[in-house]
Design a protein around this motif. Structure first.
Motif, PDB file in Angstrom:
ATOM      1  N   GLU A 180       0.823  -1.201   0.000  1.00  0.00           N
ATOM      2  CA  GLU A 180       0.000   0.000   0.000  1.00  0.00           C
ATOM      3  C   GLU A 180       0.863   1.259   0.000  1.00  0.00           C
ATOM      4  N   MET A 181       1.984   1.224   0.729  1.00  0.00           N
ATOM      5  CA  MET A 181       2.866   2.386   0.795  1.00  0.00           C
ATOM      6  C   MET A 181       3.439   2.713  -0.587  1.00  0.00           C
ATOM      7  N   LEU A 182       3.824   1.687  -1.340  1.00  0.00           N
ATOM      8  CA  LEU A 182       4.343   1.910  -2.692  1.00  0.00           C
ATOM      9  C   LEU A 182       3.258   2.498  -3.586  1.00  0.00           C
ATOM     10  N   GLU A 183       2.049   1.960  -3.485  1.00  0.00           N
ATOM     11  CA  GLU A 183       0.944   2.436  -4.316  1.00  0.00           C
ATOM     12  C   GLU A 183       0.623   3.895  -4.018  1.00  0.00           C
ATOM     13  N   GLU A 184       0.691   4.269  -2.751  1.00  0.00           N
ATOM     14  CA  GLU A 184       0.423   5.656  -2.373  1.00  0.00           C
ATOM     15  C   GLU A 184       1.477   6.613  -2.929  1.00  0.00           C
ATOM     16  N   ALA A 185       2.730   6.178  -2.921  1.00  0.00           N
ATOM     17  CA  ALA A 185       3.818   7.037  -3.386  1.00  0.00           C
ATOM     18  C   ALA A 185       3.957   7.031  -4.906  1.00  0.00           C
ATOM     19  N   PHE A 186       3.669   5.880  -5.530  1.00  0.00           N
ATOM     20  CA  PHE A 186       3.805   5.722  -6.973  1.00  0.00           C
ATOM     21  C   PHE A 186       2.542   5.070  -7.535  1.00  0.00           C
ATOM     22  N   PRO A 187       1.457   5.812  -7.643  1.00  0.00           N
ATOM     23  CA  PRO A 187       0.187   5.242  -8.121  1.00  0.00           C
ATOM     24  C   PRO A 187       0.342   4.583  -9.489  1.00  0.00           C
ATOM     25  N   GLY A 188      -0.163   3.360  -9.589  1.00  0.00           N
ATOM     26  CA  GLY A 188      -0.130   2.648 -10.857  1.00  0.00           C
ATOM     27  C   GLY A 188       1.090   1.792 -11.091  1.00  0.00           C
ATOM     28  N   TYR A 189       2.161   1.984 -10.281  1.00  0.00           N
ATOM     29  CA  TYR A 189       3.365   1.170 -10.460  1.00  0.00           C
ATOM     30  C   TYR A 189       3.100  -0.249  -9.968  1.00  0.00           C
ATOM     31  N   GLN A 190       3.508  -1.235 -10.741  1.00  0.00           N
ATOM     32  CA  GLN A 190       3.326  -2.631 -10.362  1.00  0.00           C
ATOM     33  C   GLN A 190       4.683  -3.286 -10.109  1.00  0.00           C
ATOM     34  N   ALA A 191       4.932  -3.632  -8.862  1.00  0.00           N
ATOM     35  CA  ALA A 191       6.191  -4.303  -8.507  1.00  0.00           C
ATOM     36  C   ALA A 191       6.096  -5.791  -8.804  1.00  0.00           C
ATOM     37  N   LEU A 192       7.254  -6.415  -8.969  1.00  0.00           N
ATOM     38  CA  LEU A 192       7.304  -7.843  -9.282  1.00  0.00           C
ATOM     39  C   LEU A 192       7.176  -8.720  -8.047  1.00  0.00           C
ATOM     40  N   THR A 193       7.404  -8.147  -6.873  1.00  0.00           N
ATOM     41  CA  THR A 193       7.452  -8.911  -5.623  1.00  0.00           C
ATOM     42  C   THR A 193       6.275  -8.534  -4.736  1.00  0.00           C
ATOM     43  N   THR A 194       5.605  -9.535  -4.173  1.00  0.00           N
ATOM     44  CA  THR A 194       4.494  -9.277  -3.263  1.00  0.00           C
ATOM     45  C   THR A 194       5.012  -9.095  -1.839  1.00  0.00           C
ATOM     46  N   ALA A 195       4.167  -8.505  -1.004  1.00  0.00           N
ATOM     47  CA  ALA A 195       4.535  -8.329   0.399  1.00  0.00           C
ATOM     48  C   ALA A 195       4.774  -9.675   1.075  1.00  0.00           C
ATOM     49  N   ARG A 196       3.955 -10.658   0.754  1.00  0.00           N
ATOM     50  CA  ARG A 196       4.103 -11.986   1.354  1.00  0.00           C
ATOM     51  C   ARG A 196       5.426 -12.628   0.959  1.00  0.00           C
ATOM     52  N   GLU A 197       5.810 -12.490  -0.306  1.00  0.00           N
ATOM     53  CA  GLU A 197       7.078 -13.061  -0.766  1.00  0.00           C
ATOM     54  C   GLU A 197       8.259 -12.428  -0.042  1.00  0.00           C
ATOM     55  N   MET A 198       8.237 -11.108   0.083  1.00  0.00           N
ATOM     56  CA  MET A 198       9.343 -10.441   0.757  1.00  0.00           C
ATOM     57  C   MET A 198       9.355 -10.773   2.242  1.00  0.00           C
ATOM     58  N   ALA A 199       8.175 -10.843   2.848  1.00  0.00           N
ATOM     59  CA  ALA A 199       8.105 -11.189   4.265  1.00  0.00           C
ATOM     60  C   ALA A 199       8.661 -12.588   4.520  1.00  0.00           C
ATOM     61  N   THR A 200       8.415 -13.502   3.614  1.00  0.00           N
ATOM     62  CA  THR A 200       8.934 -14.867   3.763  1.00  0.00           C
ATOM     63  C   THR A 200      10.460 -14.870   3.756  1.00  0.00           C
ATOM     64  N   TYR A 201      11.046 -14.059   2.871  1.00  0.00           N
ATOM     65  CA  TYR A 201      12.508 -13.961   2.843  1.00  0.00           C
ATOM     66  C   TYR A 201      13.036 -13.340   4.133  1.00  0.00           C
ATOM     67  N   ILE A 202      12.420 -12.245   4.568  1.00  0.00           N
ATOM     68  CA  ILE A 202      12.888 -11.552   5.776  1.00  0.00           C
ATOM     69  C   ILE A 202      12.770 -12.457   6.995  1.00  0.00           C
ATOM     70  N   LYS A 203      11.708 -13.253   7.060  1.00  0.00           N
ATOM     71  CA  LYS A 203      11.521 -14.180   8.189  1.00  0.00           C
ATOM     72  C   LYS A 203      12.710 -15.134   8.290  1.00  0.00           C
ATOM     73  N   GLU A 204      13.063 -15.759   7.191  1.00  0.00           N
ATOM     74  CA  GLU A 204      14.164 -16.722   7.208  1.00  0.00           C
ATOM     75  C   GLU A 204      15.484 -16.029   7.528  1.00  0.00           C
ATOM     76  N   PHE A 205      15.690 -14.843   6.951  1.00  0.00           N
ATOM     77  CA  PHE A 205      16.930 -14.122   7.225  1.00  0.00           C
ATOM     78  C   PHE A 205      17.001 -13.694   8.685  1.00  0.00           C
ATOM     79  N   GLY A 206      15.877 -13.259   9.227  1.00  0.00           N
ATOM     80  CA  GLY A 206      15.860 -12.837  10.628  1.00  0.00           C
ATOM     81  C   GLY A 206      16.243 -13.957  11.577  1.00  0.00           C
TER      82      GLY A 206
END
Length: 225
Positions: A180-206
């Motif tokens: 949501e933060m990305l959408e608010e700052a850059f309306p219409g931009y579509q990122a390749l990575t979902t929040a869930r995908e990134m959270a899964t990586y951060i969880k394992e790294f943490g």
């Protein structure tokens, strides 16, 4: 099972991260200004209360809560403020607000939590590719990207200062994630990575990254930005 603190949990990566950790059985303190989304989960492993890391009274609330825990194994400083505005239109107050959230607030939380962390504890700071020297830069992000660069340097300094006693400090520079933060700052931009995908990586790294890394910046991006 670990005791884990995560900031910025009302939505996006922080929300998904809190849920992933809690579902694995870890005890999670999920902090955000709007605590309702995380409280609505009614998850037995998640504690939460409204928390603004720029308010002294809320930092005191954190101090009081932590008396219930013997230790903190992992701190994920995920909360951030993203401002997309031309430099000449950015006020001094807006610059200060971004730095208060992205730099000064992180420092205050680390001060509170650090005495409770064991030698093998882990602090993971969430930065941005925009804060990495030599990376592609984008107009309108003077306050945001420079603050994220400061967070990278702070991470390196803390790792050096506490290398004998712990905990470990590492920083992840994320590329664009569809939040949501990305959408608010850059309306219409579509990122390749979902929040869930990134959270899964951060969880394992943490949970495991401190075994191999300390004081390191890892670039986590499959795109520009």
């Amino acid at each position: 099972m670990a005791n884990i603190i995560i900031t910025g949990c009302s939505r996006g990566i922080g929300f998904e991260l809190a849920l992933l950790f809690a579902d694995e059985g870890h005890q999670v303190l999920a902090l955000s200004r709007n605590a309702k989304p995380i409280l609505d989960l009614s998850h037995p492993n998640i504690s939460a209360f409204p928390f603004d890391l720029c308010k002294e009274s809320d930092l005191q609330k954190l101090n009081i809560f932590l008396k219930e825990w013997d230790t903190v194994n992992l701190l994920v400083n995920n909360a951030g403020m993203l401002l997309n505005k031309p430099f000449l239109e950015t006020t001094a107050q807006e610059f200060r607000e971004v730095y208060k959230v992205n730099v000064l607030g992180v420092a205050e939380i680390v001060k509170i939590v650090l005495p409770m962390m064991p030698k093998n504890g882990h602090v993971v700071n969430i930065s941005s590719m925009g804060g990495v020297q030599g990376s592609v830069k984008f107009p309108g992000l003077s306050a945001y990207s420079s603050s994220k660069g400061a967070l990278i340097t702070l991470t390196e300094l803390w790792a050096e200062e506490y290398k004998e006693t712990g905990p470990c400090f590492n920083v992840l520079a994320l590329g664009a994630v569809q939040t949501e933060m990305l959408e608010e700052a850059f309306p219409g931009y579509q990122a390749l990575t979902t929040a869930r995908e990134m959270a899964t990586y951060i969880k394992e790294f943490g949970l495991t990254g401190h075994r191999l890394y300390n004081g390191k910046l890892l670039q986590v991006s499959n795109s520009t930005p």
